[in-house]
Design an enzyme around this catalytic site. Structure first.
Site, short mmCIF file in Angstrom:
data_model
loop_
_atom_site.label_atom_id
_atom_site.label_comp_id
_atom_site.label_asym_id
_atom_site.label_seq_id
_atom_site.Cartn_x
_atom_site.Cartn_y
_atom_site.Cartn_z
N HIS A 62 -7.73 -4.89 -0.47
CA HIS A 62 -6.10 -4.50 -0.11
C HIS A 62 -5.99 -5.23 0.88
CE1 HIS A 62 -3.73 -1.63 -0.60
NE2 HIS A 62 -4.13 -0.83 0.30
N SER A 74 1.17 -0.91 0.01
CA SER A 74 0.21 0.10 -0.17
C SER A 74 0.41 1.20 0.19
CB SER A 74 -0.59 -0.38 1.19
OG SER A 74 -1.90 0.92 1.25
N MET A 75 0.71 2.30 1.07
CA MET A 75 1.19 3.53 0.98
C MET A 75 2.68 2.72 0.94
SD MET A 75 1.23 6.52 3.25
CE MET A 75 2.27 6.64 4.41
N ASP A 113 -9.31 -2.51 -5.47
CA ASP A 113 -9.39 -4.41 -4.54
C ASP A 113 -9.90 -3.92 -3.61
OD1 ASP A 113 -7.32 -1.94 -3.53
OD2 ASP A 113 -5.88 -2.90 -3.42
#
Length: 660
Positions: A618, A286-287, A567
Site C-alpha cells: 500500500h 490512499s485517503m 494491497d
C-alpha cells in the site's frame, strides 16, 4: 548455574551405591574431572559475545538512517530531552563535528547501493528512461498524500508545549523521541478536542509545508521522494510541481474551516494553469483520493468553492488514484471499535506485551476516535458492497466462513450470545460502543450508504456529508478528464474479523446504549443527554480474538483476522470495484469520464528492505517502477499508452455486486 550437555546421562558418571564414595556428596577429584571433560561452548554462542555484538549491530543499523546534516542536530535533540527531565550536565567544550561528518559521508559512500535503506539503486532511473525518449514536463502536477503521510509540526507557544515549537510531532526523529520519553504530552498534543474536532486549548498542531512535508516519514523511510526524483529528471521543479499537505486528523469540513485547505488547493491549481498554460494532473494516494473526491464537489458548489460545474473540466487534465480508499477500509472499523488491527494482534507475545504496557489498546482507541479525518475510511455501501450472512462478492471457492459477516464470534468467546454481524450490522453496533461525541462527528461529516436514484444523487451535490462517498455522489461533468486507478494486488489484507466478548467495563466516554441521543453540550436548550443510572448495564469489552488461527481454512484466519485480497492495507473491493463497475455507469459518471484500471502484482525482492521495483504494498507502491512510469507518462503527455491491466478477479467480484 552452568548446564552441561553430555551424550549420556550425568548419573552414569556419578558414584553408585556400590561405589566406595559417600552418598552424601561427590568425590572432589571426580567432580573436577567431569567438569573438565565437558566440551567448552564456542565463544560466538556465549552471551558475553552476542550481547555486545547485538548492541554494535543495532547502533550501526540506526546510523544507517542518519544523513550527514543530521549530525549537527543531535545536540539540539539531546538538549530538549535534558531540559524536559531537568538534568544538568557540566558544560562541555565546543566540539567540531565537521570531521565526523566528513568521515561519515565517506563511510556511507562505500556502502553498496542495494543495502542502503533509503536507496536501492533505482534512483532517477524511470525519469532517465522517459527523458531518453524525448519526453518532458507537459502538465503541472499536484500531489495529495494519504493519511498519516503528511508531517505535523507544533506551533504551540503555551509553556507546556513551548519546547516543541516548530518540531515535528508526527514524522521524523523528534516524534520517535517524544513518543518514547514523553508519551502523555505527545498524546495530549495529537488528540483533537472531541466536541469541536479541533486542537485542544493550548495546543496548535499544523501540517508541515512544501514537498518535504510528505517526501519521507522518518529519515531513510521514503514516501513520495522516489516519484519526486523521477519527475525532476523530466524537468519538474517547484514551479510546476506542488505537494498539497494537510492535517489528516481533521474532518474535511474542518480542513477548510481551520486551514482553508480547499481554498488554497483551488487557487494553487488555478495559478498553475494560468502560469503553465496547461491543465493540471492530480496524483492522490490512499485517503488522498477521498480528499480529492470531496474537493471536486466542494469546488463546484456555489456555497463553497463557487467554481461552477465546468471548473474541473477546465482545470484538471487527469486524476491518478494510487491505492485509493474509495469504499473504505476494514481495519478502520476494528480501530474505532477496539483500538486494534492486524498489525497489533499479529505481533509476537513479547511485542504485544510491550505495546500494551507502553501504548494500551484503550489509549489507541481514544486517539483514533478523536481523529475525525480517519473516519472518512469507514466502510461504505453496507451489505450491498461487502456481503450478507451467506456470501460476499469477493468470497473465494470453498469458503468456510463468508467475509459477509464482517464481525463474527466463536461460541465459547461470546458470553452474551451476540450474533454475527454484516457490514451494516457492524456499523450500527460499533457506533453503539463509541462516545456520543464520536457519533455526532460521524453523523455531521460523513455518510456511508449507497444511492441509486439519480434525482437524489443530484440533490447530494448540495450536501457536504455525502461528498466523501463515491456511492452517493456523481463524478464531475468533465468529459475530457481521464481517471487512472492504480493499485497493488497479491498481499494478504485484513478483510473481516473474529471478535471476543468480555465482562462489563466502566467507561464514561461510552454512549448510553443503542438509543443514546447525540447531545454533547448540556447547556444547550433541549439537551437531555443524561447519564444512565448506576443500575443500567455497562458496555461489554470487545477485542479481536487473537487466540484463534486457522491457516487451512478459506479464508485464512490469523490471530482472529480473516485475510482477503488487497494491497496489505486496503481490500480489493475498495481499491477496484468503483473503477471497473461503479464509475462505468452513467448514474455515478454522467460525463462518461474514461476510467483506466491498472493492477500491479506484488512481487517484492526479499533482500531489499522495501521490496524493490515490483513491490505493490500500500505504501511501498510509491517507489515501484511501474507506478512511477505511469505517473510520468500521464504528466509528460503520453497517458494514452496506459491501458487496463488486471492480475486479480476484481472484474468478477465487482459484477457480483448489485449495482442496479
Amino acid at each position: 548455574m552452568v548446564l552441561i550437555r553430555r551424550n549420556k546421562p550425568l548419573q552414569s558418571a556419578l558414584p553408585t551405591q556400590e561405589d566406595s564414595v559417600d552418598k552424601s556428596g561427590y568425590d572432589l577429584k571426580e567432580k573436577t574431572v567431569l567438569i573438565h571433560e565437558a566440551k567448552p561452548q564456542p565463544f560466538w554462542k556465549k552471551g558475553r559475545f552476542l550481547f555486545p555484538l547485538g548492541m554494535i549491530f543495532g547502533t550501526l543499523l540506526g546510523f544507517a538512517f542518519v544523513e550527514p546534516e543530521d549530525i549537527q542536530d543531535i545536540h539540539a535533540h539531546v538538549s530538549i530531552l535534558l531540559d524536559e527531565y531537568d538534568i544538568n550536565l557540566p558544560q562541555l567544550p565546543g566540539l567540531d563535528f565537521s570531521r565526523v561528518e566528513a568521515e561519515w559521508t565517506r563511510l556511507r559512500s562505500n556502502i553498496p547501493e542495494l543495502w542502503k535503506f533509503n536507496n536501492d539503486g533505482r534512483e532517477f532511473q524511470v525519469g532517465e528512461k522517459m527523458k531518453a525518449r524525448g519526453l518532458s514536463a507537459q502538465y503541472p502536477v499536484v500531489i495529495i498524500p494519504g493519511i498519516i503521510s503528511t508531517g505535523l509540526e507544533s506551533w504551540s507557544t503555551s509553556p507546556d508545549y513551548r519546547a516543541f515549537f516548530r518540531q515535528k510531532m508526527w514524522g521524523g526523529f523528534n516524534m520517535l523521541s517524544q513518543v518514547t520519553f514523553n508519551k502523555e504530552k505527545w498524546i495530549a498534543a495529537m488528540m483533537l478536542d472531541p466536541v469541536t474536532g479541533l486542537d485542544p486549548p493550548g495546543v496548535k498542531i499544523r501540517a508541515a509545508e512544501g514537498i518535504d512535508a510528505a517526501s519521507t516519514f522518518i529519515q531513510g523511510y521514503w514516501i513520495w521522494s522516489k516519484i519526486v526524483e523521477n519527475l525532476a529528471v523530466v524537468n519538474y521543479d517547484t514551479n510546476n510541481l506542488y505537494l498539497a499537505p494537510y492535517d489528516w486528523r481533521l474532518s474535511f469540513y474542518n480542513l477548510e474551516e481551520r486551514d482553508g485547505y480547499f481554498s488554497k488547493l483551488k487557487s494553487t491549481i488555478e495559478g498553475l494553469k494560468r502560469r503553465q498554460k496547461r491543465k493540471v494532473v492530480v496524483a492522490a494516494h490512499s485517503m488522498g483520493s477521498t480528499v480529492l473526491q470531496y474537493f471536486f464537489k466542494w469546488v463546484e458548489n456555489p456555497m463553497y468553492g463557487n467554481g461552477g460545474s465546468n471548473w474541473v473540466e477546465d482545470h484538471i487534465e487527469a486524476y491518478v488514484s494510487i491505492a485509493g480508499t474509495h469504499l473504505g477500509v476494514a481495519k478502520a472499523m476494528a480501530a474505532f471499535l477496539s483500538g486494534e488491527m492486524k498489525d497489533t494482534v499479529q505481533m509476537n507475545p513479547a511485542g504485544s506485551y510491550v505495546l500494551e504496557r507502553f501504548f494500551s489498546r484503550k489509549e489507541r482507541e481514544k486517539l483514533f476516535r478523536s481523529w475525525a479525518g480517519s473516519a472518512s475510511m469507514w466502510i461504505k455501501g453496507g451489505d450491498t458492497i461487502w456481503g450478507n450472512t451467506t456470501h460476499a462478492p469477493d468470497d473465494v471457492n470453498d469458503t468456510v466462513h463468508s467475509h459477509g459477516e464482517l464481525i463474527a464470534f466463536r461460541r465459547n468467546n461470546n458470553s452474551d450470545n451476540t450474533r454475527n454481524m454484516t457490514a451494516s450490522d457492524a456499523s450500527t453496533w460499533i457506533l453503539q460502543h463509541t462516545p456520543s461525541t464520536f457519533q455526532v462527528m460521524l453523523e455531521g461529516n460523513y455518510s456511508f450508504g449507497m444511492e441509486k436514484d439519480e434525482i437524489r444523487l443530484a440533490e447530494n451535490d448540495k450536501n457536504p456529508a455525502k461528498w466523501s462517498n463515491p456511492l452517493e455522489i456523481r463524478l464531475p461533468m468533465a468529459p475530457s478528464m481521464k481517471i487512472y486507478c492504480v493499485y497493488g494486488h497479491g498481499k494478504e489484507t485484513e478483510r473481516s474479523y473474529w471478535y471476543a466478548r468480555g465482562g462489563y467495563e466502566q467507561d464514561g466516554g461510552f454512549a448510553d446504549g443503542a438509543n443514546a441521543r447525540k447531545c454533547v453540550d448540556p447547556l444547550l436548550e433541549g439537551c437531555n443527554n443524561s447519564r444512565a443510572s448506576l443500575e443500567a448495564p455497562l458496555p461489554r469489552a470487545s477485542w479481536i480474538d487473537a487466540e484463534y488461527s486457522n491457516e487451512s481454512a478459506f479464508p485464512k484466519v490469523r490471530n482472529g483476522v480473516k485475510m482477503g485480497e488487497g494491497d496489505g492495507t486496503v481490500s480489493l473491493l475498495s481499491l477496484g470495484a468503483m473503477c471497473v463497475e461503479g464509475w462505468k455507469r452513467p448514474r455515478w459518471n454522467p460525463a462518461k469520464i474514461p476510467v483506466i484500471t491498472v493492477e500491479l502484482p506484488h512481487r517484492p525482492i526479499p533482500s531489499i528492505p522495501r521490496g524493490g521495483a515490483n513491490t505493490s504494498d500500500h505504501v511501498d507502491i510509491l517507489g515501484s517502477t511501474s507506478l512511477n512510469e505511469i505517473i510520468l507518462k500521464v504528466a509528460t503527455g503520453v497517458g494514452d499508452e496506459i491501458t487496463d491491466r488486471f492480475v486479480s478477479d476484481i472484474q468478477r467480484y465487482a459484477k457480483n455486486i448489485e449495482w442496479d
